[in-house]
Design an enzyme around this catalytic site. Structure first.
Site, PDB file in Angstrom:
ATOM      1  CB  THR A  74      -0.760   0.298   0.932  1.00  0.00           C
ATOM      2  OG1 THR A  74      -1.384  -1.687   0.988  1.00  0.00           O
ATOM      3  CG2 THR A  74      -1.651   1.330   1.409  1.00  0.00           C
ATOM      4  CE  LYS A 156      -5.276  -0.696   4.219  1.00  0.00           C
ATOM      5  NZ  LYS A 156      -4.086  -1.278   3.279  1.00  0.00           N
TER       6      LYS A 156
END
Length: 537
Positions: A74, A156
């Site tokens: 990510t 996130k």
């Protein structure tokens, strides 16, 4: 005659001053976390006309877009998209990496010099300090002498902070402790009034009370494995099948919220609030809204890409995107905003699912392999703890131990490579400092060179056989060079985008320079990508 010439020059001067650079009112970067390229088409027949189908029917799709580095994680993905650069140059080696000088694991956005804004938790002790390069969002701020606004939003922290860059006006992420959006003192001293008001609605609680059932009759989900199987994790409660009783979840309630499609809906709710409150796209300059939809990743990890949960998530996301695009049309103006949709990485199928369907799986219990390797090293070199750390498929040697015992590092590397390549699940073990001397395919050399930095990378990296996995049996994971992890969607939509598609191979690094060309601004300072000319024509 002279008076006429002076008058003509004056008229031309006034006309020139009246012209302005043609740019979109708003740029929207939309990253769908863990979205494989084939998800554009796997559920195509069930998508409505206003979401993914609208992007494909009105926009321009780069059908063969790849990630050119490892690991496909990510933080590295979001950094690459927005810097046009790779871990070797932008410093974001993964979500975590081992810092040799500090002798510790580093999280990509950790920053203990800042504090949480909006909560009493420590989840806001984050900033872009570890990102060495600047971003396309930074470049837009610089090009307009800081007149433009950049707002970034994601569940996130890393998916919000890294796209926002160093000059973000505000970056927001989700806090499990408070169940709301927070930020960091890097950006602000206090949350804006509109964010506080939005948090006060406790929308995650409202969504969780609904429970998660399938959007359509469960028997119609014929692109997925049956609901009851041995490939999936649990969601908060004891059940792995629909309906997921999210209303009854008590422990780790907001962590579980992330693993529902409601997390994507909630993020887009926040995006609309940000556009309204910050007047994005309505201030006479080009603003930038960086969004990342994280719940697709949490759900993919828990249930795997062949699950009904993933299929249902994308059908729901399709509806959410349709609503969001209509909102942009109404508030910014159709054709007045530029949007791109992409992903930070893909995902592999669950290895047990592959095995059950007679597909070779290169399973590797890396923890056990490391014990065996350490024992073999100790027996051969008569020294303990030669390996300092394993992370991101890389072994870091303990330079202190080697120096203290006068052990030749090159000899140790040769021994480790020989040991690892005898494992049937390993294709190659490669000395990271001598990548170009390795007998591996040229494209892999490029990927590894893009991933190597002498101060942050390990000494030896493992390349698994296809469908290789590292110590997981339920759910799914990602990170490798293979197409299932690195072939991502890239669709351009809106302002000056002509309908079409291209099967020419392009890379994640090409997104930022293409944006720079369209906006007539300098590309980010470590960018190595190329402009996708089919998009800007």
């Amino acid at each position: 005659m002279r008076k006429i010439a002076v008058l003509l020059l004056a008229v031309l001067s006034i006309a020139g001053q009246g012209q302005s650079l043609n740019r979109p009112k708003l740029v929207v970067g939309l990253v769908v976390d863990q979205m494989r390229w084939d998800y554009l088409y796997r559920y195509y027949d069930r998508y409505g006309d206003g979401g993914f189908k609208r992007l494909l029917s009105e926009g321009f799709s780069c059908e063969n877009t790849f990630i050119p580095y490892l690991p496909a994680h990510t933080a590295a993905g979001h950094s690459c998209i927005y810097t046009g650069s790779v871990p070797a140059l932008n410093g974001i080696m993964g979500n975590y990496w081992y810092d040799k000088s500090q002798k510790k694991i580093v999280y990509c956005t950790d920053d203990t010099t800042v504090s949480t804004v909006g909560s009493s938790s420590t989840a806001g002790e984050m900033s872009p300090a570890n990102l060495w390069a600047n971003t396309i969002t930074d470049q837009l701020r610089l090009a307009t002498n800081f007149k433009t606004k950049t707002i970034s939003i994601a569940l996130k922290d890393r998916a919000s902070i890294l796209p926002g860059g160093h000059l973000s006006n505000a970056s927001y992420w989700f806090d499990n402790a408070s169940g709301g959006w927070i930020s960091s003192s890097y950006y602000m001293k206090d949350l804006p009034t509109w964010v506080k008001a939005f948090n006060a609605k406790k929308t995650p609680d409202v969504y969780l009370k609904q429970n998660w059932n399938t959007l359509y009759p469960i028997a119609s989900y014929d692109q997925s494995t049956t609901d009851s199987n041995r490939y999936e994790n649990k969601l908060g409660t004891e059940d792995i099948t629909f309906p997921h009783k999210t209303a009854t979840i008590v422990a780790n309630r907001y962590e579980s919220f992330r693993t529902t499609p409601f997390g994507n809906t909630y993020t887009l709710d926040m995006a609309r609030e940000a556009i309204k409150a910050e007047q994005l796209g309505k201030r006479g300059v080009t603003d930038f809204l960086a969004l990342s939809l994280s719940s697709t990743d949490y759900i993919g990890h828990s249930f795997g890409p062949n699950s009904i949960e993933v299929e249902d998530t994308y059908l729901r996301l399709d509806k959410d995107l349709s609503t969001f695009f209509k909102y942009l049309d109404a508030t910014i103006g159709k054709g007045q905003y530029l949007l791109f949709l992409t992903s930070d990485h893909g995902v592999a199928h669950n290895p047990t699912f592959l095995y059950d369907n007679k597909i070779n799986v290169a399973g590797l219990e890396e923890a056990a392999l490391r014990v065996s390797l350490n024992d073999s090293l100790q027996n051969h070199f008569k020294v303990k703890n030669i390996i300092a750390r394993y992370i991101n498929y890389q072994y870091y040697l303990n330079d202190t131990v080697l120096a203290k015992n006068s052990i030749d590092k090159k000899e140790v590397k040769r021994y480790i490579i020989d040991f690892l390549e005898r494992n049937p699940s390993v294709d190659f073990a490669i000395d990271m400092s001598n990548i170009n001397l390795s007998s591996i395919p040229g494209n892999l050399k490029t990927v590894l060179n893009n991933s190597y930095n002498p101060s942050l990378s390990g000494d030896i990296i493992i390349i698994f056989k296809p469908a290789g996995v590292d110590s997981w049996r339920v759910g799914a994971s990602h990170g490798l060079w293979n197409p299932y992890d690195t072939h991502i969607p890239l669709v351009w939509f809106g302002w000056k985008i002509k309908h079409g598609n291209s099967n020419r191979e392009v890379y994640m690094t090409d997104i930022a320079p293409t944006l720079a060309a369209m906006l007539h601004i300098q590309m980010p300072d470590a960018s190595i990508g190329k402009v996708i000319t089919e998009v800007v024509q």
